[in-house]
Enzyme design. Structure first.
Site, PDB file in Angstrom:
ATOM      1  N   GLU A  94      -2.746  -4.683  -3.231  1.00 41.47           N
ATOM      2  CA  GLU A  94      -3.497  -5.441  -4.285  1.00 41.47           C
ATOM      3  C   GLU A  94      -3.421  -4.732  -5.733  1.00 41.47           C
ATOM      4  O   GLU A  94      -2.920  -5.258  -6.751  1.00 41.47           O
ATOM      5  CB  GLU A  94      -4.571  -5.926  -4.009  1.00 41.47           C
ATOM      6  N   GLU A 102       0.157   5.215   0.845  1.00 38.09           N
ATOM      7  CA  GLU A 102      -0.896   5.992   1.199  1.00 38.09           C
ATOM      8  C   GLU A 102      -0.275   7.615   0.648  1.00 38.09           C
ATOM      9  O   GLU A 102       0.866   7.701   0.359  1.00 38.09           O
ATOM     10  CB  GLU A 102      -0.897   6.199   2.873  1.00 38.09           C
ATOM     11  N   ASN A 104       0.671  -1.022   0.068  1.00 42.87           N
ATOM     12  CA  ASN A 104       0.048   0.034   0.068  1.00 42.87           C
ATOM     13  C   ASN A 104       0.820   1.125  -0.079  1.00 42.87           C
ATOM     14  O   ASN A 104       2.108   1.396   0.518  1.00 42.87           O
ATOM     15  CB  ASN A 104      -1.010  -0.139   1.104  1.00 42.87           C
ATOM     16  N   CYS A 116      -4.001   0.903  -2.711  1.00 43.42           N
ATOM     17  CA  CYS A 116      -3.925  -0.523  -2.041  1.00 43.42           C
ATOM     18  C   CYS A 116      -2.859  -1.268  -2.779  1.00 43.42           C
ATOM     19  O   CYS A 116      -2.606  -1.544  -3.760  1.00 43.42           O
ATOM     20  CB  CYS A 116      -5.532  -1.234  -2.123  1.00 43.42           C
ATOM     21  N   CYS A 173     -10.592  -3.385  -4.574  1.00 46.73           N
ATOM     22  CA  CYS A 173      -9.377  -4.495  -4.837  1.00 46.73           C
ATOM     23  C   CYS A 173     -10.208  -5.461  -5.303  1.00 46.73           C
ATOM     24  O   CYS A 173      -9.794  -6.395  -6.156  1.00 46.73           O
ATOM     25  CB  CYS A 173      -8.685  -4.518  -3.517  1.00 46.73           C
ATOM     26  N   CYS A 182     -10.187  -5.097   0.212  1.00 49.16           N
ATOM     27  CA  CYS A 182     -11.250  -4.031   0.337  1.00 49.16           C
ATOM     28  C   CYS A 182     -12.218  -4.006  -0.915  1.00 49.16           C
ATOM     29  O   CYS A 182     -11.789  -4.864  -1.784  1.00 49.16           O
ATOM     30  CB  CYS A 182     -10.826  -2.377   0.253  1.00 49.16           C
TER      31      CYS A 182
END
Length: 152
Positions: free
Chosen positions: A59, A48, A46, A57, A99, A96
């Site tokens: 993934e 940010e 990830n 993310c 993803c 999430c």
């Protein structure tokens, strides 16, 4: 290599990727690893951003990297590992919703079912999911009449 060894290798790659997460705001690191049909592994973590909404993310980073290599239709399996950067907690993290949608795209474009392995930060517990179980009644390329395109 046995199936168990392949899963362990994929989860281990996700755990290593997790260590590179840029997560100064949430302090929650996630690593992902994508196994391709030739056995190679591409990872992501990830990433940010101070504006939060621009964060990426793990993934999605890993799958975008696969696509940048022209290998999106070669995705075979994905592992996801995440947890607090301070080492507290040992929950199994699942992808999430965004993803899950990206994984559905990968599965449909690959034309094969993908196994999604979600593990605790230490890799001791691993749960296998299907894309359909994570995102039932998904909308994807097939709904738009798009079929997988094999790149040579």
């Amino acid at each position: 290599m046995t199936r168990e060894a392949e899963i362990a290798e994929l989860v281990s790659a996700a755990r290593r990727a997790m260590a590179h997460a840029h997560a100064p705001y949430s302090r929650f690191a996630v690593g992902a690893a994508v196994r391709l049909t030739d056995g190679s592994i591409v990872t992501g973590c990830n990433f940010e951003n101070a504006s939060y909404g621009l964060s990426l993310c793990a993934e999605t980073v890993a799958l975008a990297s696969v696509n940048a290599q022209g290998r999106f239709s070669d995705v075979a399996a994905i592992a996801v590992v995440g947890g607090a950067m301070d080492g507290s907690g040992a929950a199994i993290v699942t992808p999430c919703g965004r993803c899950r949608q990206v994984m559905n795209e990968a599965e449909q474009m690959a034309g094969r079912p993908l196994s999604i392995y979600c593990a605790t930060p230490d890799g001791a517990q691993i749960v296998e999911h299907t894309v359909a179980a994570l995102l039932p009644h998904a909308f994807g390329p097939a709904d738009l009449g798009i079929t997988p395109v094999r790149k040579n």
